[in-house]
Design a protein around this motif. Structure first.
Motif, PDB file in Angstrom:
ATOM      1  N   PHE A  17       0.833  -1.204   0.000  1.00  0.00           N
ATOM      2  CA  PHE A  17       0.000   0.000   0.000  1.00  0.00           C
ATOM      3  C   PHE A  17       0.870   1.257   0.000  1.00  0.00           C
ATOM      4  CE2 PHE A  17      -2.485   3.306   2.194  1.00  0.00           C
ATOM      5  CZ  PHE A  17      -3.509   3.421   1.279  1.00  0.00           C
ATOM      6  N   GLY A  18       1.936   1.246   0.788  1.00  0.00           N
ATOM      7  CA  GLY A  18       2.852   2.386   0.808  1.00  0.00           C
ATOM      8  C   GLY A  18       3.480   2.623  -0.559  1.00  0.00           C
ATOM      9  N   HIS A  19       3.836   1.548  -1.244  1.00  0.00           N
ATOM     10  CA  HIS A  19       4.397   1.672  -2.598  1.00  0.00           C
ATOM     11  C   HIS A  19       3.358   2.254  -3.554  1.00  0.00           C
ATOM     12  CE1 HIS A  19       6.935   0.742  -6.004  1.00  0.00           C
ATOM     13  NE2 HIS A  19       5.906   0.158  -6.576  1.00  0.00           N
ATOM     14  N   LEU A  20       2.127   1.801  -3.437  1.00  0.00           N
ATOM     15  CA  LEU A  20       1.049   2.291  -4.296  1.00  0.00           C
ATOM     16  C   LEU A  20       0.804   3.785  -4.080  1.00  0.00           C
ATOM     17  CD1 LEU A  20      -1.208   1.665  -6.327  1.00  0.00           C
ATOM     18  CD2 LEU A  20      -2.662   1.089  -4.361  1.00  0.00           C
ATOM     19  N   VAL A  21       0.788   4.208  -2.829  1.00  0.00           N
ATOM     20  CA  VAL A  21       0.600   5.635  -2.527  1.00  0.00           C
ATOM     21  C   VAL A  21       1.752   6.454  -3.115  1.00  0.00           C
ATOM     22  CG1 VAL A  21       0.533   7.339  -0.662  1.00  0.00           C
ATOM     23  CG2 VAL A  21      -0.840   5.262  -0.499  1.00  0.00           C
ATOM     24  N   GLY A  22       2.963   5.921  -3.036  1.00  0.00           N
ATOM     25  CA  GLY A  22       4.110   6.596  -3.637  1.00  0.00           C
ATOM     26  C   GLY A  22       3.962   6.744  -5.146  1.00  0.00           C
ATOM     27  N   GLU A  23       3.459   5.704  -5.803  1.00  0.00           N
ATOM     28  CA  GLU A  23       3.213   5.784  -7.249  1.00  0.00           C
ATOM     29  C   GLU A  23       2.159   6.831  -7.570  1.00  0.00           C
ATOM     30  OE1 GLU A  23       2.302   2.065  -9.096  1.00  0.00           O
ATOM     31  OE2 GLU A  23       4.118   1.113  -8.329  1.00  0.00           O
ATOM     32  N   TRP A  24       1.104   6.875  -6.760  1.00  0.00           N
ATOM     33  CA  TRP A  24       0.055   7.869  -6.982  1.00  0.00           C
ATOM     34  C   TRP A  24       0.590   9.285  -6.839  1.00  0.00           C
ATOM     35  CZ3 TRP A  24      -4.267   5.405  -3.470  1.00  0.00           C
ATOM     36  CH2 TRP A  24      -4.854   4.332  -4.151  1.00  0.00           C
ATOM     37  N   ARG A  25       1.401   9.510  -5.825  1.00  0.00           N
ATOM     38  CA  ARG A  25       1.962  10.854  -5.603  1.00  0.00           C
ATOM     39  C   ARG A  25       2.870  11.256  -6.770  1.00  0.00           C
ATOM     40  NH1 ARG A  25       4.648  11.718  -0.092  1.00  0.00           N
ATOM     41  NH2 ARG A  25       4.423  13.862  -0.739  1.00  0.00           N
ATOM     42  N   ALA A  26       3.694  10.319  -7.238  1.00  0.00           N
ATOM     43  CA  ALA A  26       4.594  10.605  -8.361  1.00  0.00           C
ATOM     44  C   ALA A  26       3.793  10.907  -9.622  1.00  0.00           C
ATOM     45  CB  ALA A  26       5.540   9.432  -8.590  1.00  0.00           C
ATOM     46  N   ARG A  27       2.750  10.127  -9.860  1.00  0.00           N
ATOM     47  CA  ARG A  27       1.911  10.345 -11.044  1.00  0.00           C
ATOM     48  C   ARG A  27       1.233  11.709 -10.979  1.00  0.00           C
ATOM     49  NH1 ARG A  27      -1.603   5.464 -11.282  1.00  0.00           N
ATOM     50  NH2 ARG A  27       0.376   4.399 -11.585  1.00  0.00           N
ATOM     51  N   SER A  28       0.742  12.070  -9.818  1.00  0.00           N
ATOM     52  CA  SER A  28       0.097  13.371  -9.643  1.00  0.00           C
ATOM     53  C   SER A  28       1.085  14.508  -9.874  1.00  0.00           C
ATOM     54  CB  SER A  28      -0.502  13.459  -8.240  1.00  0.00           C
ATOM     55  OG  SER A  28      -1.145  14.673  -8.045  1.00  0.00           O
ATOM     56  N   ARG A  29       2.277  14.380  -9.317  1.00  0.00           N
ATOM     57  CA  ARG A  29       3.324  15.393  -9.480  1.00  0.00           C
ATOM     58  C   ARG A  29       3.733  15.517 -10.948  1.00  0.00           C
ATOM     59  NH1 ARG A  29       7.303  12.941  -6.860  1.00  0.00           N
ATOM     60  NH2 ARG A  29       8.014  12.096  -8.824  1.00  0.00           N
ATOM     61  N   ASP A  30       3.918  14.378 -11.620  1.00  0.00           N
ATOM     62  CA  ASP A  30       4.325  14.403 -13.028  1.00  0.00           C
ATOM     63  C   ASP A  30       3.267  15.035 -13.918  1.00  0.00           C
ATOM     64  OD1 ASP A  30       6.655  13.146 -12.256  1.00  0.00           O
ATOM     65  OD2 ASP A  30       6.063  11.168 -12.997  1.00  0.00           O
ATOM     66  N   ARG A  31       2.001  14.769 -13.630  1.00  0.00           N
ATOM     67  CA  ARG A  31       0.929  15.350 -14.441  1.00  0.00           C
ATOM     68  C   ARG A  31       0.803  16.848 -14.207  1.00  0.00           C
ATOM     69  NH1 ARG A  31      -3.022  10.140 -13.902  1.00  0.00           N
ATOM     70  NH2 ARG A  31      -2.017   8.983 -15.595  1.00  0.00           N
ATOM     71  N   ALA A  32       1.044  17.291 -12.980  1.00  0.00           N
ATOM     72  CA  ALA A  32       1.027  18.735 -12.707  1.00  0.00           C
ATOM     73  C   ALA A  32       2.174  19.415 -13.452  1.00  0.00           C
ATOM     74  CB  ALA A  32       1.133  18.994 -11.212  1.00  0.00           C
ATOM     75  N   LEU A  33       3.332  18.786 -13.475  1.00  0.00           N
ATOM     76  CA  LEU A  33       4.469  19.336 -14.205  1.00  0.00           C
ATOM     77  C   LEU A  33       4.175  19.377 -15.703  1.00  0.00           C
ATOM     78  CD1 LEU A  33       7.387  20.349 -14.279  1.00  0.00           C
ATOM     79  CD2 LEU A  33       8.115  17.964 -14.357  1.00  0.00           C
ATOM     80  N   LEU A  34       3.587  18.319 -16.218  1.00  0.00           N
ATOM     81  CA  LEU A  34       3.230  18.273 -17.640  1.00  0.00           C
ATOM     82  C   LEU A  34       2.267  19.406 -17.989  1.00  0.00           C
ATOM     83  CD1 LEU A  34       3.443  16.687 -20.308  1.00  0.00           C
ATOM     84  CD2 LEU A  34       1.513  15.311 -19.527  1.00  0.00           C
ATOM     85  N   ALA A  35       1.313  19.681 -17.121  1.00  0.00           N
ATOM     86  CA  ALA A  35       0.344  20.752 -17.366  1.00  0.00           C
ATOM     87  C   ALA A  35       1.007  22.122 -17.376  1.00  0.00           C
ATOM     88  CB  ALA A  35      -0.758  20.706 -16.309  1.00  0.00           C
ATOM     89  N   SER A  36       2.146  22.243 -16.730  1.00  0.00           N
ATOM     90  CA  SER A  36       2.811  23.547 -16.646  1.00  0.00           C
ATOM     91  C   SER A  36       3.762  23.809 -17.818  1.00  0.00           C
ATOM     92  CB  SER A  36       3.586  23.654 -15.327  1.00  0.00           C
ATOM     93  OG  SER A  36       4.741  22.838 -15.368  1.00  0.00           O
ATOM     94  N   LEU A  37       3.989  22.830 -18.670  1.00  0.00           N
ATOM     95  CA  LEU A  37       4.925  23.001 -19.778  1.00  0.00           C
ATOM     96  C   LEU A  37       4.320  23.858 -20.883  1.00  0.00           C
ATOM     97  CD1 LEU A  37       6.370  19.382 -20.162  1.00  0.00           C
ATOM     98  CD2 LEU A  37       7.394  21.326 -18.974  1.00  0.00           C
ATOM     99  N   GLY A  38       5.164  24.610 -21.547  1.00  0.00           N
ATOM    100  CA  GLY A  38       4.737  25.443 -22.668  1.00  0.00           C
ATOM    101  C   GLY A  38       4.813  24.684 -23.981  1.00  0.00           C
ATOM    102  N   HIS A  39       4.416  25.351 -25.054  1.00  0.00           N
ATOM    103  CA  HIS A  39       4.395  24.723 -26.383  1.00  0.00           C
ATOM    104  C   HIS A  39       5.767  24.210 -26.794  1.00  0.00           C
ATOM    105  CE1 HIS A  39       0.246  25.709 -27.372  1.00  0.00           C
ATOM    106  NE2 HIS A  39       0.445  26.900 -26.811  1.00  0.00           N
ATOM    107  N   ARG A  40       6.813  24.977 -26.539  1.00  0.00           N
ATOM    108  CA  ARG A  40       8.156  24.555 -26.937  1.00  0.00           C
ATOM    109  C   ARG A  40       8.602  23.299 -26.203  1.00  0.00           C
ATOM    110  NH1 ARG A  40      11.595  30.163 -27.406  1.00  0.00           N
ATOM    111  NH2 ARG A  40      10.519  30.929 -29.257  1.00  0.00           N
ATOM    112  N   GLU A  41       8.375  23.280 -24.886  1.00  0.00           N
ATOM    113  CA  GLU A  41       8.780  22.095 -24.120  1.00  0.00           C
ATOM    114  C   GLU A  41       7.977  20.867 -24.544  1.00  0.00           C
ATOM    115  OE1 GLU A  41       9.579  25.506 -21.163  1.00  0.00           O
ATOM    116  OE2 GLU A  41       7.775  24.907 -22.223  1.00  0.00           O
TER     117      GLU A  41
END
Length: 63
Positions: A17-41
């Protein structure tokens, strides 16, 4: 002689369960970063703005 100690089923479940929560947090963080990228990136990583928006809008539990 070395003895192999098995983990308790409850401990194993908590570790998984701890590993799963870690995966969820990483996925959430990565998607937030992806949303912040501009057209060039986005172009640099081979994604269109629409594809990035679709991926970034997924809930954290979806792969």
């Amino acid at each position: 002689m070395t003895r192999i100690r098995k983990t308790e089923p409850r401990t194993d479940l908590l570790l998984r369960f701890g590993h799963l929560v870690g995966e969820w947090r990483a996925r959430s963080r990565d998607r937030a970063l992806l949303a912040s990228l501009g057209h060039r990136e986005l172009r640099d990583i081979g994604l269109s703005p629409g594809e990035a928006a679709m991926e970034a809008s997924k809930p954290f539990w979806m792969v």
